[in-house]
Scaffold this motif. Sequence first.
Motif, mmCIF file in Angstrom:
data_model
loop_
_atom_site.group_PDB
_atom_site.id
_atom_site.type_symbol
_atom_site.label_atom_id
_atom_site.label_comp_id
_atom_site.label_asym_id
_atom_site.label_seq_id
_atom_site.Cartn_x
_atom_site.Cartn_y
_atom_site.Cartn_z
ATOM 1 N N GLN A 93 -10.527 8.477 -9.346
ATOM 2 C CA GLN A 93 -10.428 10.081 -9.113
ATOM 3 C C GLN A 93 -8.210 10.008 -8.745
ATOM 4 O O GLN A 93 -7.975 10.263 -8.742
ATOM 5 C CB GLN A 93 -10.399 10.730 -8.503
ATOM 6 C CG GLN A 93 -11.860 11.589 -9.137
ATOM 7 C CD GLN A 93 -12.164 12.068 -9.976
ATOM 8 O OE1 GLN A 93 -10.771 13.585 -9.503
ATOM 9 N NE2 GLN A 93 -12.568 11.936 -11.008
ATOM 10 N N HIS A 94 -7.961 8.546 -9.196
ATOM 11 C CA HIS A 94 -6.849 8.313 -8.138
ATOM 12 C C HIS A 94 -6.048 7.903 -9.422
ATOM 13 O O HIS A 94 -6.578 7.245 -10.649
ATOM 14 C CB HIS A 94 -6.872 7.035 -7.526
ATOM 15 C CG HIS A 94 -7.901 7.351 -6.131
ATOM 16 N ND1 HIS A 94 -7.843 7.519 -5.741
ATOM 17 C CD2 HIS A 94 -9.536 6.429 -5.928
ATOM 18 C CE1 HIS A 94 -8.545 7.880 -4.230
ATOM 19 N NE2 HIS A 94 -9.564 7.235 -4.739
ATOM 20 N N GLU A 95 -4.594 8.514 -9.495
ATOM 21 C CA GLU A 95 -4.036 7.886 -9.710
ATOM 22 C C GLU A 95 -2.042 7.736 -10.178
ATOM 23 O O GLU A 95 -2.190 8.620 -8.827
ATOM 24 C CB GLU A 95 -4.083 8.970 -11.455
ATOM 25 C CG GLU A 95 -3.023 10.461 -10.378
ATOM 26 C CD GLU A 95 -3.608 11.487 -12.222
ATOM 27 O OE1 GLU A 95 -2.906 11.402 -13.206
ATOM 28 O OE2 GLU A 95 -3.900 12.807 -11.794
ATOM 29 N N ARG B 129 -0.051 17.512 -4.843
ATOM 30 C CA ARG B 129 -0.539 16.688 -4.455
ATOM 31 C C ARG B 129 -0.890 15.544 -4.023
ATOM 32 O O ARG B 129 0.547 15.891 -2.653
ATOM 33 C CB ARG B 129 0.164 16.229 -6.389
ATOM 34 C CG ARG B 129 -0.180 16.953 -7.786
ATOM 35 C CD ARG B 129 0.245 15.996 -8.198
ATOM 36 N NE ARG B 129 0.072 14.770 -8.526
ATOM 37 C CZ ARG B 129 0.381 14.043 -10.032
ATOM 38 N NH1 ARG B 129 1.012 14.513 -10.428
ATOM 39 N NH2 ARG B 129 0.201 12.886 -10.166
ATOM 40 N N THR B 130 -2.413 14.992 -3.245
ATOM 41 C CA THR B 130 -1.818 13.968 -2.708
ATOM 42 C C THR B 130 -1.811 12.837 -3.150
ATOM 43 O O THR B 130 -1.375 12.842 -3.993
ATOM 44 C CB THR B 130 -3.587 13.754 -1.936
ATOM 45 O OG1 THR B 130 -4.368 13.546 -3.336
ATOM 46 C CG2 THR B 130 -4.118 15.038 -1.907
ATOM 47 N N ASN B 131 -0.800 11.516 -1.542
ATOM 48 C CA ASN B 131 -0.876 10.270 -2.430
ATOM 49 C C ASN B 131 -1.979 9.622 -2.285
ATOM 50 O O ASN B 131 -1.463 8.408 -2.226
ATOM 51 C CB ASN B 131 0.377 9.885 -1.311
ATOM 52 C CG ASN B 131 1.011 10.933 -1.033
ATOM 53 O OD1 ASN B 131 2.621 11.241 -2.631
ATOM 54 N ND2 ASN B 131 1.899 11.156 0.257
ATOM 55 N N LYS B 132 -2.986 10.289 -2.380
ATOM 56 C CA LYS B 132 -4.269 8.731 -2.270
ATOM 57 C C LYS B 132 -4.211 7.992 -3.616
ATOM 58 O O LYS B 132 -4.840 6.910 -3.916
ATOM 59 C CB LYS B 132 -4.948 9.814 -2.527
ATOM 60 C CG LYS B 132 -5.877 10.350 -1.486
ATOM 61 C CD LYS B 132 -7.534 11.202 -0.690
ATOM 62 C CE LYS B 132 -7.486 12.260 0.028
ATOM 63 N NZ LYS B 132 -8.650 13.044 -0.205
ATOM 64 N N GLY B 133 -3.728 8.350 -4.134
ATOM 65 C CA GLY B 133 -3.429 7.711 -5.660
ATOM 66 C C GLY B 133 -1.993 6.469 -5.410
ATOM 67 O O GLY B 133 -2.665 5.640 -5.430
ATOM 68 N N MET B 134 -1.675 6.679 -4.645
ATOM 69 C CA MET B 134 -0.836 5.721 -4.271
ATOM 70 C C MET B 134 -0.969 4.310 -3.557
ATOM 71 O O MET B 134 -0.623 3.646 -3.300
ATOM 72 C CB MET B 134 0.858 6.653 -3.595
ATOM 73 C CG MET B 134 1.468 7.583 -4.944
ATOM 74 S SD MET B 134 2.405 6.190 -5.971
ATOM 75 C CE MET B 134 3.872 6.517 -5.187
ATOM 76 N N ASP B 135 -1.920 5.805 -2.991
ATOM 77 C CA ASP B 135 -2.471 4.610 -1.515
ATOM 78 C C ASP B 135 -3.514 3.724 -2.429
ATOM 79 O O ASP B 135 -3.542 2.160 -1.571
ATOM 80 C CB ASP B 135 -3.101 5.695 -0.002
ATOM 81 C CG ASP B 135 -2.316 6.099 0.596
ATOM 82 O OD1 ASP B 135 -0.746 6.113 0.500
ATOM 83 O OD2 ASP B 135 -2.447 7.350 1.570
ATOM 84 N N LYS B 136 -4.143 3.987 -3.193
ATOM 85 C CA LYS B 136 -5.335 2.689 -3.481
ATOM 86 C C LYS B 136 -4.613 1.823 -3.818
ATOM 87 O O LYS B 136 -5.118 0.737 -4.043
ATOM 88 C CB LYS B 136 -5.932 4.385 -4.300
ATOM 89 C CG LYS B 136 -7.216 3.187 -4.940
ATOM 90 C CD LYS B 136 -8.480 2.772 -3.913
ATOM 91 C CE LYS B 136 -9.307 2.489 -4.626
ATOM 92 N NZ LYS B 136 -10.125 2.015 -4.470
#
Length: 392
Positions: A329-331, A353-360
Amino acid sequence: MGKLVKLSYINMLEMGIDSGNGLIQVLIGPRQVGKTTSVLDLIKRRYKNESHYVSADKVFNSDTQWLREQWRIATSKKHILFIDEIQKIENWAEAIKALFDENRRSGKKVRCVLLGSSSLDIQKGLTESLTGRFQQIRAHHWNLHESRIGYNLDFEGFLHFGGYPGSYPVLPKKTASPHSSENTNSWAEYVRHSIIETVVEKDILQYQNVKSPALFRQAFEILISYPAQEISYTKLLGQIQDRGNVELIKNYIRLYEGAFLLRALEKFSNKKIKTKSSSPKILPLAPCLYQLAIRDSYSSEERGRAFELLIGSQLVRTGEDLYYWREGQHEVDFVLKRGRKIWAIEVKSGRKRTNKGMDKFKSLFPEARLVTITTDDYETFEKDPMLFLAKF
């Protein structure tokens, strides 16, 4: 009629001609972005009395003998030979190589400039015959700055209709809703038939063996309807009304990339095999191409897609390695790599949009620099994308 714009690639061409390095200057890029008009203006301003300009597109039988005759004229009377639509000449690369080498051996000072709009055909000639003899300059679709100077197009207008300056005069001068169907129908017809169809016919079908031109055109309509989106080759194949395999779709995409209509980004990975086997992220190289696909609809989600592809198209212009990234789900929208430097780029246009993709991504690639680009940042970013990224 728009104002003539001094395009960046013309500055580069002028520098190449004046450098005295003896290399053939090769200017390639999309049709209908002002290559010929700008070169003719350059000749008028700088090289009027020392140049010989010809176009293979206007000659019924532009063969290698015709090419040798143009070179002879440049040798005897002029100093610079400009040849437009060079890909129209059969075996042009071999003939240019022979003339160039003969010119070098004799000590003559003819400088040669080649213009073309069929990347695949020209690249084949350059790599097979002219290695070490040329300097390549890339023309691009017009950006916002160029469109504003030439035709007073604002950001929203550019986001909807930008890229091909020849289409701008077809847009209504005044409109309460620039995206309404009554204002875009004539523009869409012009782009579709006078630009896209010309590119397909003259730059692809004329030189490449395509089994079914109708299905090939259908594939383009499908591809541009997925801007800045990852989509599997098998899903794309399933939407084409024909039997085939993944290689068919890959070949179609390769041909459209060669005609400067779109770019298919690979997934970023440290493992080459995973990168090559990934589903592509489709990136139309001009904002207006997405407008052709969505027709009258233009939701906030679609505006976000349009802005994302706009950022992507400007990143392509840097010439650096460009990817996307996704894991579960991370991009991350774009990943740009220059040498050992990596930038993870998130595009925001108001969508939540969250920043979870960037953090991952950062956890997997600690050396990566994280960049967020908003509509407020766009003009600074467009002016010099690499300088913008270097601040992070």
